[in-house]
Design a protein around this motif. Sequence first.
Motif, short mmCIF file in Angstrom:
data_model
loop_
_atom_site.label_atom_id
_atom_site.label_comp_id
_atom_site.label_asym_id
_atom_site.label_seq_id
_atom_site.Cartn_x
_atom_site.Cartn_y
_atom_site.Cartn_z
N ARG A 161 36.09 23.46 79.05
CA ARG A 161 37.38 22.77 78.89
C ARG A 161 38.46 23.76 78.44
O ARG A 161 39.60 23.71 78.92
N PHE A 162 38.10 24.64 77.52
CA PHE A 162 39.07 25.63 77.06
C PHE A 162 39.51 26.52 78.22
O PHE A 162 40.70 26.79 78.40
N ASN A 163 38.56 26.98 79.03
CA ASN A 163 38.89 27.87 80.15
C ASN A 163 39.87 27.24 81.13
O ASN A 163 40.82 27.91 81.57
N PHE A 164 39.65 25.99 81.48
CA PHE A 164 40.41 25.41 82.58
C PHE A 164 41.54 24.48 82.14
O PHE A 164 42.41 24.15 82.95
N PHE A 165 41.56 24.06 80.88
CA PHE A 165 42.58 23.12 80.44
C PHE A 165 43.58 23.72 79.46
O PHE A 165 44.67 23.17 79.29
N ASP A 166 43.23 24.80 78.77
CA ASP A 166 44.11 25.36 77.75
C ASP A 166 44.76 26.64 78.28
O ASP A 166 44.05 27.61 78.56
N PRO A 167 46.09 26.69 78.40
CA PRO A 167 46.75 27.91 78.89
C PRO A 167 46.46 29.12 78.01
O PRO A 167 46.55 30.26 78.49
N ALA A 168 46.09 28.91 76.75
CA ALA A 168 45.80 30.04 75.86
C ALA A 168 44.61 30.85 76.35
O ALA A 168 44.48 32.03 75.99
N ALA A 169 43.75 30.25 77.17
CA ALA A 169 42.56 30.96 77.65
C ALA A 169 42.95 32.17 78.50
O ALA A 169 42.24 33.19 78.49
N ARG A 170 44.04 32.10 79.21
CA ARG A 170 44.44 33.21 80.08
C ARG A 170 44.90 34.41 79.27
O ARG A 170 44.82 35.55 79.75
N ASP A 171 45.38 34.19 78.08
CA ASP A 171 45.72 35.29 77.19
C ASP A 171 44.48 35.77 76.44
O ASP A 171 44.32 36.98 76.18
N PHE A 172 43.61 34.85 76.08
CA PHE A 172 42.44 35.19 75.27
C PHE A 172 41.44 36.03 76.06
O PHE A 172 40.79 36.92 75.50
N TYR A 173 41.30 35.74 77.36
CA TYR A 173 40.38 36.50 78.22
C TYR A 173 41.20 37.42 79.14
O TYR A 173 41.83 36.95 80.09
N PRO A 174 41.22 38.74 78.88
CA PRO A 174 41.98 39.65 79.76
C PRO A 174 41.55 39.55 81.22
O PRO A 174 42.37 39.62 82.13
N GLY A 175 40.25 39.39 81.45
CA GLY A 175 39.75 39.17 82.81
C GLY A 175 39.47 37.70 83.02
O GLY A 175 38.31 37.30 83.18
N PHE A 176 40.54 36.90 83.04
CA PHE A 176 40.35 35.45 83.07
C PHE A 176 39.58 35.00 84.30
O PHE A 176 38.75 34.09 84.22
#
Length: 319
Positions: A161-176
């Motif tokens: 859910r964090f990966n696909f629903f929270d925009p913060a995941a794209r910053d948290f994972y450099p290789g999203f």
Amino acid sequence: MSSNNTDVRDFLVTRRARITPQQAGLQFYGGNRRVPGLRREEVAMLAGVSADYYTRLEKGNLAGVSDSVLEAIAGALQLNEAERLHLFDLARTANASPARAARRRPAPEIRPGIRLILDGMTDTPAFVRNGRLDILAINPLGRALYSPLFAYPGSPSNLARFNFFDPAARDFYPGFEDSARATVELLRTEAGRDPFNPSLTSLIGDLSTRSEEFRILWAAQNVRLHRSGVKHFRHPVVGVLDLMFEAMALEADEGLTLTAYTAQPGTPSHDGLKLLASWAATHQAEDGQSHRSDALERVVGKDPGALLPQADGLRQTPY
């Protein structure tokens, strides 16, 4: 066509489509081919079964298929270890009723011993997750590492859910993109192992409905084993961390995995972990002080004399 039939068909079709005749060691004389990879007849020949029998299998009917035939098909399609295990899981599902599968599924509970192990790993971020990627237990340094995840609402915290629903995941994972792909492949693997799990089915349905990116990755039918590797983070406090991880199945707790992170000594990531530990300790102390202050305020607000010293069960008048 049942869900299992569809999964079998799509998995075998996608595996067959990626192998060229040259890769399979077959003679190829050119000309037009209507399929991007091997034909069904070619897979059947490589596996040593009849074309009609393989066609029946590829249409999703794995009921009663023997292990030797599955091994032959895995070899013909050049499946890796994760894909081979997934094929066997699909076959097992084809021969099991939902009721039988549900009875085999234990309730995931974190035993006190596991919690003590987590808390004892003071210099190592670590957590325990289930197959649908819920974080069920985590130590303080792990919580500090995954602080953006715990800012996202929902209980238990779920990595998908964090990966696909929270925009913060794209910053948290450099290789999203790699992180998103790994997440989907882990869920696809778990769906093969536990297809009748209603909570897993509900999660996949929610992700498919709300995320086109998830739907595209899900349709690829890819699976993986997530045992060790390197995970990249961009932490909002300490910056980029390149951490090695080990994911260990808890043999006494079916379906649960303990994941721990570390960094090579002398590297910026190792220094970053030490800085993260310091930040976590400070943050935890501030939270504890805040909770004590809140409790003190509640007590004093209700009874200003509650903090006065006691003697013989009576309050003393302060000097």
